[in-house]
Design an enzyme around this catalytic site. Structure first.
Site: not given
Length: 392
Positions: A163-164, A262, A272, A314
């Protein structure tokens, strides 16, 4: 280590003529190779593709034909005639890819391309997704997706819980520690995973960051809460800094790191939101600064790939990914669907000695969409002589 009978990536590009409203039709082939000289290696031609055999999504568009480049292994050498071309040879290299939880996305595609080039693969998987990922891997549900150009299956040397958004155990709040989705897993913060990799394997050569999350991504930026904004920054950009900080000490000189960004970092992409555009902008800025620091102190290169829209599981969380794929098909200079292996192969190049002078770069793999200033499918351009695919 993943089996690899070729001396590096050798690629045959198969052109498949595809209509956005039809299935695959006529096929013709052209070939080029990436190989390296070796004392002996046998001729073979594998029918196993790195790529998916079908587009991830189908769309109801005006008839637009585009070409899909399918990557497959091919050897044209013998003991007397070496393969021509340049090698993407990562044999003897070890890669850690953070952010793989299934076989559908850019992280998995990058792992496959690195494995096809000979690298040993280590994976960091988000803790709540770890059990289902390992179970699917063990039961063979990913076997079709694991096929490499030489017909062998990609091997993952070890999967680590990760879990970063937490650097060390002290950073983990009590509600996460006691969360049942984390039960049974340990040593999953960034510093602990880096130490575990060090104990298990000693060093790595390639670090891949394939992580992003914005809990309020569907909100307008102006309506995003401070908590939501900082969560997006933490999971999507600072996590790369943390990974680099803790893995650099075990990275061999000449190593490479790659992240995924992105176009929303520099262009307005409605929908976004939630701070995700800010997080990607931060990631690209950090790439330049970290390239300087990691290059000077550790001789490690730092690059990021700005990938176009992909219909991964995702990406579904964004809610409008199909629209973005449709938009790209209509407006990009290359009127074809983008495939995950195209990003994977770019990553393999950036991780290889062929890219030894490239660092601090944002590399666009989006069919050229980043170059466009307007959407040519706009009614405002009706009647204008706009170049189109001459096969349409």
């Amino acid at each position: 280590m993943a089996a690899n009978t070729t001396p590096g990536l050798q690629i045959q590009a198969t052109k498949q003529c595809i209509s956005a409203s039809q299935n695959i039709s006529k096929m013709s082939t052209m070939s080029f190779s990436f190989g390296s000289k070796r004392k002996s290696f046998s001729d073979f031609r594998s029918s196993s593709h790195i790529s998916l055999t079908k587009p991830i999504h189908s769309f109801k568009l005006a008839p637009i034909k585009f070409e899909r480049m399918v990557t497959k292994a091919m050897s044209g050498a013998s003991e007397k005639v070496p393969v021509s071309g340049l090698p993407i040879d990562l044999r003897g290299k070890r890669a850690f890819i953070a952010g793989i939880a299934d076989d559908n996305g850019y992280g998995w595609a990058i792992a496959k391309s690195l494995a096809a080039a000979g690298a040993e693969i280590l994976v960091g998987t988000w803790v709540p997704a770890l059990n289902i990922f390992e179970t699917s891997l063990r039961r063979g549900k990913f076997d079709q997706s694991r096929v490499l150009p030489d017909g062998s299956l990609m091997e993952i040397a070890k999967v680590y819980p990760l879990d970063a958004v937490f650097d060390s155990p002290e950073d983990v709040p009590e509600d996460v520690k006691t969360n049942k989705r984390y039960a049974g897993s340990s040593k999953w913060t960034v510093s602990e995973v880096a130490e575990s990799v060090k104990q298990d394997f000693g060093t790595i050569d390639i670090l891949v960051h394939s992580l992003a999350n914005g809990p309020e991504v569907s909100k307008l930026l102006s309506e995003t809460s401070r908590k939501g904004y900082l969560a997006a920054i933490s999971a999507s950009s600072y996590s790369f800094i943390s990974l680099l900080k803790h893995f650099l000490p075990i990275m061999n000189p000449g190593g490479a790191t790659i992240s995924l960004t992105y176009i929303a970092s520099e262009r307005i992409i409605p929908g976004y939101g939630g701070g995700m555009s800010s997080a990607k902008a931060a990631l690209e800025s950090d790439t330049k600064v970290l390239a300087f620091e990691a290059g000077r102190k550790h001789k490690v290169r730092v690059n990021t790939i700005s990938a176009g829209p992909l219909g991964s599981r995702a990406a579904k969380a964004i809610g409008f990914i199909d629209m973005m794929i449709n938009y790209s098909l209509e407006n990009a200079p290359l009127q074809k669907e983008l495939y995950a292996e195209e990003v994977g192969n770019t990553a393999a190049f950036l991780a290889s000695p062929l890219a030894s002078a490239i660092t601090g770069a944002t590399v666009y793999v989006d069919n050229g969409l980043n170059a466009m200033g307007v959407g040519v499918d706009s009614p405002a351009f009706t009647g204008l002589d706009i170049p189109k695919d001459n096969k349409s």
